[in-house]
Enzyme design. Structure first.
Site, mmCIF file in Angstrom:
data_model
loop_
_atom_site.group_PDB
_atom_site.id
_atom_site.type_symbol
_atom_site.label_atom_id
_atom_site.label_comp_id
_atom_site.label_asym_id
_atom_site.label_seq_id
_atom_site.Cartn_x
_atom_site.Cartn_y
_atom_site.Cartn_z
ATOM 1 N N ASP A 25 -0.271 -6.343 13.804
ATOM 2 C CA ASP A 25 -0.646 -5.699 12.557
ATOM 3 C C ASP A 25 0.651 -5.186 11.935
ATOM 4 O O ASP A 25 1.714 -5.202 12.575
ATOM 5 C CB ASP A 25 -1.623 -4.558 12.853
ATOM 6 C CG ASP A 25 -1.954 -3.751 11.623
ATOM 7 O OD1 ASP A 25 -2.267 -4.344 10.583
ATOM 8 O OD2 ASP A 25 -1.894 -2.508 11.702
ATOM 9 N N ASP A 27 0.889 -2.159 9.042
ATOM 10 C CA ASP A 27 0.797 -0.711 8.834
ATOM 11 C C ASP A 27 0.485 0.018 10.135
ATOM 12 O O ASP A 27 -0.529 -0.255 10.784
ATOM 13 C CB ASP A 27 -0.320 -0.392 7.829
ATOM 14 C CG ASP A 27 0.153 -0.443 6.388
ATOM 15 O OD1 ASP A 27 1.046 0.345 6.042
ATOM 16 O OD2 ASP A 27 -0.379 -1.252 5.615
#
Length: 248
Positions: A25, A27
């Site tokens: 991922d 963020d």
């Protein structure tokens, strides 16, 4: 998948040998951006009188915003005016990018892990619900533009996280097996997506409480990429021949 709080973390990666790929991922996983997102949402929502002008708190942010796609956030914040919600989220992302340009920092140990992955020639992808301008800015600012073989956005797929679609798309693009790939995630939404795609997910407690992340059933949790639990697992993979080092 072995589900644990970390004590048996090495066991949860045994079955992946030989590892082919690592998915990230963006963020909160590559960089700790939740404080910037929280600040932007809090300030902008207060400006428009959301919740009678009372600033949102971190509990509200974690429950309703963190890790979610902007389409879903717009529906939560503006259930009676979705188009206004979409416009608000677009404006908020512009504010986030201004903040991130000056304040973005990598999660501790990220470049150490990057070298471990590169030294073993593993494939890698970034898989994110972030809008493309955000994702590209964060990855570029962190110096990772040449590290990732592909970047998959939630908006590229029929369904964003917490659905498995973005992770399944990354597996397809990289041409790797879910049984030979593991994921790094920091949100409940993201962990659910990786687990639903059939992969082992290592959760980071950079922005969300451990007890909430464990409900999404990660393989184990780490504080950051310096965490001894992570390196015990990776070193064990090396020991059993779970990865193959490429020639220098």
């Amino acid at each position: 998948m072995t589900i644990s709080s970390g004590e048996n973390s090495t066991c949860s990666l045994y079955q992946l040998a030989p590892v082919e790929a690592v998915l990230f991922d963006v963020d909160g996983t590559l960089c700790d951006t939740d404080p910037l997102h929280y600040y932007a949402f809090r300030e902008m929502l207060q400006e428009i009188g959301f919740n009678s002008g009372i600033p949102i708190d971190e509990e509200f942010f974690i429950k309703n915003i963190a890790g979610k796609h902007n389409d879903d956030i717009a529906s939560v914040l503006f259930p009676d005016d979705y188009e206004r919600g979409v416009k608000f989220c677009d404006d908020k992302e512009a504010m986030f990018r201004r903040l991130a340009k000056e304040q973005l920092k990598p999660v501790n140990g990220l470049y150490k892990l990057k070298k471990w992955i590169e030294d073993r020639g593993l494939k890698r992808a970034a898989v994110t619900n972030a809008p493309r301008p955000n994702a590209e800015q964060m990855i570029s600012t962190l110096g990772l533009s040449d590290f990732f073989h592909t970047v998959v956005l939630g908006s590229d797929c029929e369904h964003a996280k917490p659905f498995p679609d973005p992770y399944l798309k990354a597996l397809e693009i990289l041409n790797v097996s879910k049984d030979r790939t593991f994921v790094f995630e920091d949100s409940v939404s993201g962990i659910k997506a990786g687990v639903a795609a059939g992969m082992s997910v290592i959760g980071l407690t950079t922005g969300n409480p451990a007890h909430l992340l464990m409900e999404a059933k990660p393989a184990f949790l780490i504080k950051d990429y310096e965490d001894p639990k992570l390196w015990a697992a990776l070193e064990e993979l090396d020991r059993i021949g779970g990865v193959t080092k490429v020639a220098a």
